[in-house]
Design a protein around this motif. Structure first.
Motif, PDB file in Angstrom:
ATOM      1  N   UNK A 197       7.866   8.259   5.602  1.00  0.00           N
ATOM      2  CA  UNK A 197       6.800   9.000   6.271  1.00  0.00           C
ATOM      3  C   UNK A 197       5.847   9.584   5.233  1.00  0.00           C
ATOM      4  N   UNK A 198       4.552   9.450   5.462  1.00  0.00           N
ATOM      5  CA  UNK A 198       3.570   9.849   4.473  1.00  0.00           C
ATOM      6  C   UNK A 198       3.307  11.351   4.498  1.00  0.00           C
ATOM      7  N   UNK A 199       2.896  11.848   3.345  1.00  0.00           N
ATOM      8  CA  UNK A 199       2.490  13.246   3.236  1.00  0.00           C
ATOM      9  C   UNK A 199       1.058  13.398   3.723  1.00  0.00           C
ATOM     10  N   UNK A 200       0.753  14.568   4.254  1.00  0.00           N
ATOM     11  CA  UNK A 200      -0.615  14.860   4.658  1.00  0.00           C
ATOM     12  C   UNK A 200      -1.407  15.464   3.498  1.00  0.00           C
ATOM     13  N   UNK A 201      -0.736  15.693   2.354  1.00  0.00           N
ATOM     14  CA  UNK A 201      -1.409  16.307   1.215  1.00  0.00           C
ATOM     15  C   UNK A 201      -2.512  15.395   0.695  1.00  0.00           C
ATOM     16  N   UNK A 202      -3.624  15.981   0.324  1.00  0.00           N
ATOM     17  CA  UNK A 202      -4.729  15.199  -0.213  1.00  0.00           C
ATOM     18  C   UNK A 202      -4.487  14.905  -1.689  1.00  0.00           C
ATOM     19  N   UNK A 203      -5.262  13.978  -2.229  1.00  0.00           N
ATOM     20  CA  UNK A 203      -5.151  13.649  -3.641  1.00  0.00           C
ATOM     21  C   UNK A 203      -5.621  14.790  -4.533  1.00  0.00           C
ATOM     22  N   UNK A 204      -6.302  15.758  -3.937  1.00  0.00           N
ATOM     23  CA  UNK A 204      -6.802  16.884  -4.715  1.00  0.00           C
ATOM     24  C   UNK A 204      -5.703  17.886  -5.061  1.00  0.00           C
ATOM     25  N   UNK A 205      -4.605  17.836  -4.348  1.00  0.00           N
ATOM     26  CA  UNK A 205      -3.524  18.803  -4.552  1.00  0.00           C
ATOM     27  C   UNK A 205      -2.263  18.085  -5.009  1.00  0.00           C
ATOM     28  N   UNK A 206      -1.697  18.544  -6.110  1.00  0.00           N
ATOM     29  CA  UNK A 206      -0.384  18.081  -6.567  1.00  0.00           C
ATOM     30  C   UNK A 206       0.555  19.274  -6.403  1.00  0.00           C
ATOM     31  N   UNK A 207       1.448  19.165  -5.446  1.00  0.00           N
ATOM     32  CA  UNK A 207       2.234  20.322  -5.001  1.00  0.00           C
ATOM     33  C   UNK A 207       3.642  20.284  -5.589  1.00  0.00           C
ATOM     34  N   UNK A 208       4.012  21.360  -6.301  1.00  0.00           N
ATOM     35  CA  UNK A 208       5.333  21.445  -6.933  1.00  0.00           C
ATOM     36  C   UNK A 208       5.979  22.796  -6.647  1.00  0.00           C
ATOM     37  N   UNK A 209       5.903  23.223  -5.389  1.00  0.00           N
ATOM     38  CA  UNK A 209       6.506  24.505  -4.992  1.00  0.00           C
ATOM     39  C   UNK A 209       7.308  24.344  -3.707  1.00  0.00           C
TER      40      UNK A 209
END
Length: 376
Positions: free
Chosen positions: A1-13
């Motif tokens: 299942x894909x993430x809805x996060x955009x390429x602008x955000x790299x999330x590590x929390x």
């Protein structure tokens, strides 16, 4: 299942909040919009919604080998922990103190204080586990219930739950555990714990549903009154949307658990190897840890500028517990482990999850290297 996060955000929390499984939340929301009836009502429509709640309770009992009536739904992890501790107060109205690990979430210590318990802290080992010899000493000195989370939200260290359970049972005591960081991240030995808590927002189910497992279904225990919901343990209209989402996301997380563990362990090894080459110290490196968590001390003192530098690149990391990270306080876990306050203030936590990619990790490594070199 894909993430809805955009390429602008790299999330590590991820240890603070797991990004939601968008498709599941949307499908559950659509179902709620069509069937919004109060589950406590008397019509068949309300009874159908109550049935969905009971279906999730039955599902949790199945995957944990627990007893259905001992699962209570609430709204947040903090509330779930307070509910857990209140159940202890109801069971032992005259109990003065309990034995507690030094690594608990702040909500656990707050709950203990609120319900009149003194917390006798177990001495830790420098590696981030509790000292079992000291726990045994405390139990022999005065047998009392033990509270110890299974996995640290900052260090990711997994505590020796089997040994803790053996000691508590030798002294006829209960063993409670906060499973917020462990649930759906690793295999959890639920049978070792008499009571526990976990929350949907830690696994990608969004906000609004948390779970407490009680050591017994006590009819005299209720978090607050005013209704007979949750087997009379917690009054208030249940969040059918969030509870349904919790079950569906849990199913997905557990189905792919082993593959996720292997993937995140590979990311962790790659990341930590690079961090060490830049002069970072990996905390509890040789202990058994969550595969998604790296807690390390930067070799620079300009931590705030480091964090701002990452944020400017669209990279989100943390300095530790989400309830404390804004305050920029020294990690109490590290202080208990013997680190100096100056070191603890240089600690950074990176936590990954279902939607983290190798590309994300490589971008993170590159940006950390550049910022460390810039501020050294």
């Amino acid at each position: 299942m894909k993430s809805h996060l955009t390429n602008d955000i790299k999330y590590f929390d991820y240890n603070a909040t797991h990004p939601p499984y968008t498709e599941i939340l949307k499908s559950c929301l659509e179902e709620y919009l069509q069937n919004y009836y109060n589950p406590s009502g008397i019509t068949r429509y309300s009874l159908q919604n109550q049935g969905k709640i009971e279906q999730t309770r039955k599902y949790l009992a199945k995957i944990t080998h627990g007893i259905e009536k001992q699962f209570v739904f609430s709204s947040t992890g903090t509330e779930a922990n307070h509910l857990l501790i209140q159940s202890l107060r109801v069971k032992y109205p005259n109990l003065r103190s309990v034995i507690v690990s030094p690594f608990e979430h702040s909500s656990m210590y707050s709950a203990l204080e609120m319900f009149g318990f003194q917390a006798e802290i177990i001495q830790p080992n420098p590696s981030g586990t509790i000292n079992l010899n000291h726990l045994e000493f405390l139990l022999k000195q005065e047998p009392r219930p033990v509270i110890c989370l299974y996995a640290g939200n900052e260090t990711g260290v997994i505590q020796p739950a089997e040994e803790i359970q053996t000691l508590t049972k030798q002294h006829g005591q209960l063993f409670y555990s906060d499973l917020m960081q462990a649930f759906c991240k690793i295999e959890v030995p639920f049978s070792l714990f008499d009571g526990y808590s976990f929350s949907g927002h830690k696994i990608g189910a969004g906000m609004g549903a948390a779970v407490t497992y009680l050591p017994e279904s006590n009819p005299h225990f209720r978090l607050f009154g005013g209704g007979n919901q949750e087997n009379e343990h917690r009054a208030g209209t249940e969040n059918t949307f969030a509870i349904s989402t919790l079950q569906k996301v849990t199913e997905i997380q557990l189905e792919g658990l082993h593959n996720k563990i292997n993937r995140l362990q590979n990311f962790q090894s790659k990341l930590e190897s690079e961090l060490e080459s830049y002069g970072c110290e990996i905390i509890a490196k040789n202990e058994r840890r969550l595969p998604n968590t790296s807690f390390f001390i930067l070799p620079i003192h300009t931590v705030d500028f480091f964090l701002l530098g990452l944020e400017e690149k669209g990279i989100i990391v943390s300095t530790g517990s989400s309830c404390k990270s804004r305050a920029r306080e020294a990690s109490k876990s590290l202080l208990y482990m013997g680190y100096a306050e100056e070191q603890a203030l240089r600690a950074i936590r990176i936590s990954t999850g279902s939607f983290t990619t190798l590309e994300d990790i490589e971008i993170l490594i590159t940006q950390i290297k550049e910022l460390i070199q810039k501020f050294q």
